[in-house]
Design an enzyme around this catalytic site. Structure first.
Site, PDB file in Angstrom:
ATOM      1  CG  HIS A  67      -2.079  -0.898   1.090  1.00 55.46           C
ATOM      2  ND1 HIS A  67      -1.941  -2.282   1.084  1.00 55.46           N
ATOM      3  CD2 HIS A  67      -3.397  -0.647   0.899  1.00 55.46           C
ATOM      4  CE1 HIS A  67      -3.132  -2.829   0.913  1.00 55.46           C
ATOM      5  NE2 HIS A  67      -4.024  -1.880   0.788  1.00 55.46           N
ATOM      6  N   PRO A  68       0.498   2.229  -0.820  1.00 58.39           N
ATOM      7  CG  PRO A  68      -0.717   3.756  -2.143  1.00 58.39           C
ATOM      8  CD  PRO A  68      -0.691   2.308  -1.699  1.00 58.39           C
ATOM      9  CB  SER A  84      -4.267   4.657  -4.342  1.00 62.70           C
ATOM     10  OG  SER A  84      -3.710   5.297  -3.229  1.00 62.70           O
ATOM     11  CB  ALA A 123      -8.701   7.126   2.070  1.00 63.96           C
TER      12      ALA A 123
HETATM   13  N1  LIG Z   1      -1.892   3.617   3.154  1.00 64.39           N
HETATM   14  C1  LIG Z   1      -3.216   3.647   2.857  1.00 64.39           C
HETATM   15  O1  LIG Z   1      -4.073   3.667   3.728  1.00 64.39           O
HETATM   16  N2  LIG Z   1      -3.536   3.653   1.511  1.00 64.39           N
HETATM   17  C2  LIG Z   1      -4.832   3.707   1.082  1.00 64.39           C
HETATM   18  N3  LIG Z   1      -5.957   3.791   1.779  1.00 64.39           N
HETATM   19  C3  LIG Z   1      -7.031   3.825   0.900  1.00 64.39           C
HETATM   20  O2  LIG Z   1      -8.211   3.917   1.178  1.00 64.39           O
HETATM   21  N4  LIG Z   1      -6.556   3.758  -0.373  1.00 64.39           N
HETATM   22  C4  LIG Z   1      -5.189   3.678  -0.308  1.00 64.39           C
HETATM   23  O3  LIG Z   1      -4.374   3.600  -1.238  1.00 64.39           O
END
Ligand SMILES: NC(=O)NC1=NC(=O)NC1=O
Length: 174
Positions: A67-68, A84, A123
């Protein structure tokens, strides 16, 4: 795409469509294809969740490491996946103030140093305020609890991505 079409996909097509349901982990979709035919989105979602849960801790940590960072290097350099980018933008992470950007970068580094994988949160179910709050709170967690919590977030992200890919099954004539 409805469930009948999903069930008709070859494994190559299935990975093409669902390969990023778990961020940068097409292996999960490639494995889940074996569980077809699916009866509903929930059935597909369960199959993804069960596969993730069946991984050893090292596998779960590997999923998280794909995951970034939130508001991290990939966002700055424009190399985020479309999924993302949409999720991070919706949470307001593309419009952070200088102080907020600095704070999330510092906390992300502290988190990675402590746990050996990046902070992951769904997110779409948060905004920049709750993300910063969760990040500082979860920093205090222990490794075992945090691994479980983070994988729960991966499954939330996956569920929302699956819902965007598969239209609900209409009972009876459309
Ligand atoms: N490190 C993250 O929480 N990444 C992410 N959360 C998300 O909802 N999409 C992502 O790429």
């Amino acid at each position: 795409m409805d469930i009948a079409v999903v069930n008709s996909l070859s494994y190559e097509q299935f990975v093409e469509v669902f390969g990023n349901a778990v961020e940068k982990c097409p292996l999960v979709a490639a494995a889940v294809w074996s569980s077809r035919p699916f009866t509903s989105i929930a059935d597909i979602d369960d199959a993804f969740g069960h596969f993730i849960d069946s991984l050893p801790d090292s596998g779960k940590e590997g999923v998280l490491r794909c995951h970034p960072d939130l508001a991290g290097r990939d966002l700055q350099s424009g190399t985020l996946t479309a999924d993302s980018l949409a999720e991070q933008s919706q949470a307001g992470l593309t419009q952070l103030g200088v102080a907020e950007a600095e704070r999330i970068a510092v906390l992300n580094s502290q988190y990675k140093l402590r746990f050996g994988f990046p902070f992951v949160i769904c997110a779409r179910m948060n905004d920049k305020t709750s993300i910063l709050q969760q990040l500082s709170q979860r920093l205090a967690s222990d490794h075992a609890h945090e691994l479980t919590h983070a994988i729960g977030e991966v499954k939330r992200i996956c569920s929302l991505r699956l819902q965007a890919l598969v239209c609900p099954t209409h009972l009876g004539p459309a």
